[in-house]
Design a protein around this motif. Structure first.
Motif, PDB file in Angstrom:
ATOM      1  N   SER A 137       0.838  -1.194   0.000  1.00 12.84           N
ATOM      2  CA  SER A 137       0.000   0.000   0.000  1.00 12.84           C
ATOM      3  C   SER A 137       0.878   1.252   0.000  1.00 12.84           C
ATOM      4  N   SER A 138       0.361   2.304  -0.601  1.00 11.40           N
ATOM      5  CA  SER A 138       1.101   3.569  -0.640  1.00 11.40           C
ATOM      6  C   SER A 138       1.260   4.166   0.755  1.00 11.40           C
ATOM      7  N   LYS A 139       0.444   3.737   1.704  1.00  9.91           N
ATOM      8  CA  LYS A 139       0.524   4.237   3.078  1.00  9.91           C
ATOM      9  C   LYS A 139       1.620   3.539   3.867  1.00  9.91           C
ATOM     10  N   GLN A 140       2.187   2.501   3.293  1.00  6.10           N
ATOM     11  CA  GLN A 140       3.233   1.751   3.967  1.00  6.10           C
ATOM     12  C   GLN A 140       4.581   2.020   3.308  1.00  6.10           C
ATOM     13  N   ASP A 141       5.631   1.641   4.024  1.00  9.90           N
ATOM     14  CA  ASP A 141       6.973   1.690   3.469  1.00  9.90           C
ATOM     15  C   ASP A 141       7.592   0.309   3.655  1.00  9.90           C
ATOM     16  N   SER A 180      11.037  -1.731   4.326  1.00 13.23           N
ATOM     17  CA  SER A 180      12.408  -1.557   4.802  1.00 13.23           C
ATOM     18  C   SER A 180      13.344  -2.543   4.119  1.00 13.23           C
ATOM     19  N   LYS A 181      14.626  -2.289   4.254  1.00 12.15           N
ATOM     20  CA  LYS A 181      15.642  -3.195   3.733  1.00 12.15           C
ATOM     21  C   LYS A 181      15.521  -4.558   4.400  1.00 12.15           C
ATOM     22  N   ALA A 182      15.196  -4.569   5.681  1.00 11.76           N
ATOM     23  CA  ALA A 182      15.047  -5.835   6.405  1.00 11.76           C
ATOM     24  C   ALA A 182      13.908  -6.661   5.825  1.00 11.76           C
ATOM     25  N   GLN A 183      12.807  -6.011   5.450  1.00 13.78           N
ATOM     26  CA  GLN A 183      11.677  -6.734   4.848  1.00 13.78           C
ATOM     27  C   GLN A 183      12.069  -7.303   3.485  1.00 13.78           C
ATOM     28  N   ALA A 184      12.840  -6.545   2.714  1.00 12.64           N
ATOM     29  CA  ALA A 184      13.308  -7.033   1.417  1.00 12.64           C
ATOM     30  C   ALA A 184      14.248  -8.223   1.602  1.00 12.64           C
ATOM     31  N   GLN A 185      15.104  -8.155   2.616  1.00  6.55           N
ATOM     32  CA  GLN A 185      16.009  -9.275   2.904  1.00  6.55           C
ATOM     33  C   GLN A 185      15.225 -10.530   3.277  1.00  6.55           C
ATOM     34  N   GLN A 186      14.143 -10.340   4.032  1.00  8.26           N
ATOM     35  CA  GLN A 186      13.311 -11.488   4.407  1.00  8.26           C
ATOM     36  C   GLN A 186      12.621 -12.083   3.176  1.00  8.26           C
ATOM     37  N   ALA A 187      12.159 -11.211   2.274  1.00  8.86           N
ATOM     38  CA  ALA A 187      11.550 -11.704   1.038  1.00  8.86           C
ATOM     39  C   ALA A 187      12.561 -12.505   0.225  1.00  8.86           C
ATOM     40  N   ASP A 227      -4.510   1.810  -4.845  1.00 13.02           N
ATOM     41  CA  ASP A 227      -3.594   2.377  -3.849  1.00 13.02           C
ATOM     42  C   ASP A 227      -2.406   1.437  -3.670  1.00 13.02           C
ATOM     43  N   THR A 228      -1.781   1.061  -4.798  1.00 13.23           N
ATOM     44  CA  THR A 228      -0.727   0.057  -4.764  1.00 13.23           C
ATOM     45  C   THR A 228       0.585   0.624  -5.297  1.00 13.23           C
ATOM     46  N   VAL A 229       1.663   0.296  -4.602  1.00 12.23           N
ATOM     47  CA  VAL A 229       3.009   0.716  -4.983  1.00 12.23           C
ATOM     48  C   VAL A 229       3.908  -0.510  -5.031  1.00 12.23           C
TER      49      VAL A 229
END
Length: 454
Positions: free
Chosen positions: A120-124, A126-133, A260-262
């Motif tokens: 969602s555009s209301k969220q960000d 993080s690098k940590a979330q990308a690492q988990q993905a 509302d998607t990013v």
């Protein structure tokens, strides 16, 4: 009577997940083979033979249309959800998470890995979330990623991931992707026409092998094959019109309300063009064995493999062609099956994803081009240039370059080639091949071969 190239309507179309377990692949292979065996029938006379051949050509036309219908539907859904359509190709491997909120793209040509997260555009993110993905993708793609990174530590690469860019999934983004899709459809049509060219090369080779027939009969058979080839290409062109028309309708079906998607992308970039030869080293043993078996230079096999897939073992083009050497099941696959196993059937995608099978099939096809289709070309270097071009576009299209009447007769073209120097043959191929892709392909293979000549 010539042998019939029969085409099975494979159950293995474009999978929605783009990846399947070995058990699933084995099941698909068995199903495809069972379908083929069930379709066999005894051919007793020419009329029955022609009826049988027509039936299977019609089956192949239906297979192509069904394959691209599923491909287009999958592509359009990706554009709707992601704003673009990243799909596995020759040099790229793409994997979507089960919840469709993350995407892994591994680019073997650019030595780059991209993890994309949809949110969602209301969220960000993080690098940590990308690492988990990335870690989640690693669990399902460990063999491929080990191949991609080679001796680089995957853990270190995971920590080195960096945020690249974000984009909004809106109709402007989707419309751009649909325009790109139109160009891709046209490109796929040209590629599919080349597959058909290769399928009909066997008819020309059979005529050449049958020394008991007269030139008049051979010419008549070549004319009949040319008429059939033209008709089949018209079917493919009509399918292109149908696909583009449906694509235009997709634009009208875009959501009226903005979403509302990013999508945020994270990148791991390795030193460019440093890993290809390291990846190649993992296949040298198999290549040496097949090169000796089929009398093809190691360097040529490696150059073809490098050009076709950049050593991506799960390479798949939309045609579809599979694996390291991008073998097309219904053209080169049939040819090699006839040559090695005396069976008239396509190879399956799962079979061609097995490294040993793929290298055997690709090298055997190079052998067939060199020793059968183009055997009347006397100079080895001339024959090599023509073999490289024919691997991409078929021997008949190579013949068209040298026959003043545009004939696909290979033996006739060989007489012209035998009167020319290698320098002139190469220049003529580079300027007169019927597809621009093949002109570029010839140059690419020759330049890559220099990397592997010892």
């Amino acid at each position: 009577m010539k042998k019939l190239i029969a085409f099975v309507v494979s159950a293995h179309l474009l999978p929605i997940s783009l990846y399947a377990s070995q058990v699933q692949l084995d099941a698909e292979l068995e199903q495809a083979m069972a379908s083929w065996k069930a379709s066999q029938q005894t051919v007793q006379d020419k009329d029955e033979f022609e009826q049988f051949k027509t039936q299977h050509f019609e089956q192949y036309d239906k297979y192509v249309e069904a394959h691209f219908a599923e491909f287009d539907a999958y592509r359009d859904n990706l554009i709707l959800e992601w704003g673009d359509a990243q799909i596995s190709s020759r040099s790229q491997y793409v994997h979507y998470a089960k919840d469709n909120n993350a995407r892994l793209m591994v680019d073997f040509e650019q030595d780059q890995l991209v993890v994309s997260v949809k949110h969602s555009s209301k969220q960000d993110v993080s690098k940590a979330q990308a690492q988990q993905a990335f870690k989640n993708f690693l669990q399902e793609n460990s063999a491929l990623l080990t191949e991609f990174f080679q001796h680089h530590s995957i853990k270190d690469q995971q920590e080195a991931i960096t945020k690249a860019q974000s984009y909004v999934v809106d109709n402007a983004k989707r419309a751009t992707a649909l325009i790109t899709a139109k160009a891709q459809i046209k490109s796929q049509t040209l590629q599919q026409q080349q597959v058909i060219d290769k399928q009909f090369d066997t008819v020309l080779a059979d005529n050449d092998d049958n020394t008991a027939t007269s030139n008049v009969i051979d010419d008549q058979q070549d004319e009949e094959a040319a008429a059939q080839l033209k008709a089949k290409k018209q079917v493919i062109e009509a399918l292109q019109v149908k696909r583009i028309k449906k694509l235009k309708e997709s634009i009208k079906d875009l959501p009226k309300k903005s979403t509302d998607t990013v999508v945020t992308e994270f990148v791991i970039t390795l030193p460019k063009n440093t890993l290809a030869q390291k990846r190649a080293s993992g296949y040298v043993k198999q290549i040496q064995a097949q090169s000796e078996r089929f009398s093809i230079d190691n360097s040529l096999v490696l150059a073809v493999m490098h050009t076709e897939s950049h050593f991506n073992p799960l390479a798949k083009s939309p045609i579809p062609a599979y694996g390291l050497m991008q073998v097309v099941p219904t053209s080169a696959g049939v040819d090699v099956n006839r040559f090695l196993y005396d069976i008239d059937e396509p190879m399956s995608g799962p079979y061609l994803y097995v490294t040993d099978n793929n290298i055997e099939a690709g090298t055997a096809y190079l052998h067939l081009l060199n020793e059968r289709y183009l055997r009347h070309i006397e100079d080895p270097l001339n024959r090599k240039y023509c073999t490289i071009a024919a691997y991409n576009t078929g021997a008949g299209n190579v013949a068209r370059v040298f026959n003043s009447d545009g004939s696909r007769n290979i033996k006739k073209a060989s007489r012209v080639i035998n009167s020319m120097s290698p320098e002139l043959v190469l220049k003529t191929l580079q300027s007169r091949l019927p597809y621009d892709e093949t002109k570029r392909y010839l140059d690419k293979v020759l330049s890559k071969e220099a990397l592997y000549i010892q």
